[in-house]
Design a protein around this motif. Structure first.
Motif, PDB file in Angstrom:
ATOM      1  N   ASP A 122       0.852  -1.205   0.000  1.00 52.78           N
ATOM      2  CA  ASP A 122       0.000   0.000   0.000  1.00 52.78           C
ATOM      3  C   ASP A 122       0.885   1.253   0.000  1.00 52.78           C
ATOM      4  O   ASP A 122       0.678   2.192  -0.772  1.00 52.78           O
ATOM      5  CB  ASP A 122      -0.908  -0.043   1.237  1.00 52.78           C
ATOM      6  N   ARG A 123       1.895   1.224   0.853  1.00 56.82           N
ATOM      7  CA  ARG A 123       2.820   2.377   0.946  1.00 56.82           C
ATOM      8  C   ARG A 123       3.545   2.576  -0.381  1.00 56.82           C
ATOM      9  O   ARG A 123       3.700   3.695  -0.866  1.00 56.82           O
ATOM     10  CB  ARG A 123       3.825   2.091   2.072  1.00 56.82           C
ATOM     11  N   ARG A 126       1.218   4.277  -2.852  1.00 56.20           N
ATOM     12  CA  ARG A 126       0.958   5.686  -2.512  1.00 56.20           C
ATOM     13  C   ARG A 126       2.185   6.563  -2.753  1.00 56.20           C
ATOM     14  O   ARG A 126       2.060   7.763  -2.963  1.00 56.20           O
ATOM     15  CB  ARG A 126       0.547   5.826  -1.050  1.00 56.20           C
TER      16      ARG A 126
END
Ligand code: GLV
Length: 326
Positions: A122-123, A126
């Motif tokens: 997820d990081r 993003r």
């Protein structure tokens, strides 16, 4: 002086009626409920309804001479000096059973997050680093065919292990059981389990015998590349040693919901992308938390009404000499 101190505005509609019936005062959110607070505010009380991070020490019990029950709104009760309470005839109750499934679900959320690098991925996205599908992007551990090692096959451990079949994992465990687990599972001594488990998950209460159970020596005995999950109590694991083994890559990942000195987290863990760190939310399902609150109030109400609580943590057969209100 109130009869009952409820140390947090518990998330249940029953709280209002309970307080009306039992002359209860609810401590507002954000209050520091430490030993000094409980000694002062609980002094005249017959019941304390407490959270797992509110220390009901011997000194607190001595400062509350009218106390008849400490009703913890949690399964764990390591925040209460049970021996001192028992010695004074004060019931100590918890909320076993009602949070097993919620805690098992969160344990699996951590297993999947660690093995398939969900938080890291997820990081990554993003941060604008996703430039298209790649065969070797963020590879993780397949669960199918791997060994789930369960330390503590009690209610929660059993619920966690029950879900393993759905992921094609084999179950091995360490610790006493009331009955054989209702699914295939191999009992092992702890050292053998450490060497066998691809994912090791902890489900023991915090007691003198489990404090530091996963010390450096035992962490070093884990299978290289294994994953550690802890949704029990932080002090079961040596966090400093764990941080070192994660940083060196000796262990693949850790998923933690609990810490040695909550709310502090060992600084060595904070910067690691292979540690998934949650703020003690194992049982934080809406219905579950409401039921836990209801049980705590029910236990306190039963004792205040002159009866026995539903879930006293003393062994029941030794109760009678201590019961003040049979
Ligand atoms: C949560 O950690 C509980 O003991 O209920």
């Amino acid at each position: 002086m109130p009869k009952t101190l409820v140390t947090y505005p518990l998330p249940t509609p029953r709280l209002k009626d309970f307080c009306e019936k039992w002359d209860g005062v609810v401590v507002p959110k954000g209050t520091t409920v430490d030993e000094a607070f409980l000694m002062r505010e609980g002094a005249g009380c017959e019941a304390l309804v407490t959270l797992l991070n509110h220390p009901v020490t011997r000194r607190v019990l001595e400062a509350c001479p009218r106390l008849r029950v400490v009703a913890n709104a949690a399964a764990g009760f390591d925040n209460v000096d049970v021996a001192a309470a028992r010695g004074r005839g004060v019931f100590v109750t918890n909320t076993p059973g009602v949070l097993d499934r919620a805690t098992a679900d969160l344990t699996w959320a951590l297993i999947l997050a660690c093995c398939r690098r969900v938080v890291e991925a997820d990081r990554f996205l993003r941060e604008g680093r996703f430039h298209g599908w790649e065969p070797d992007l963020l590879l993780g551990m397949d669960l199918n065919g791997k060994v789930l090692g369960v330390v503590g096959m009690g209610r929660i451990g059993t619920e966690v292990a029950r879900r393993a079949g759905a992921f094609g994992m084999k179950v091995a465990y360490h610790g006493p059981t009331a009955a054989p687990p209702p699914f295939p599972a191999e009992a092992m001594d702890l050292d053998a389990l450490l060497g066998a488990a691809d994912v090791l998950t902890l489900h023991v209460p915090l007691t003198p015998s489990t404090r530091g159970l996963l010390d450096r020596r035992r962490l070093m005995r884990m299978k290289p590349g294994a994953v550690l999950i802890n949704t029990s109590r932080g002090a079961v694991v040596d966090e400093g040693a764990l941080a070192e083994l994660l940083a060196s890559g000796r262990l693949r990942a850790a998923g933690l919901d609990v810490y040695e000195r909550e709310p502090a987290v060992h600084p060595g863990l904070m910067g690691l992308s292979n540690a998934v760190l949650l703020p003690h939310i194992g049982s934080a399902g809406e219905e579950t938390r409401r039921t836990m609150a209801d049980w705590a109030l029910e236990n306190a109400g039963r004792v205040l009404g002159g009866g026995a609580p539903l879930t006293n943590v003393w062994p029941l057969d030794t109760l009678s000499p201590f019961v003040k209100n049979p």
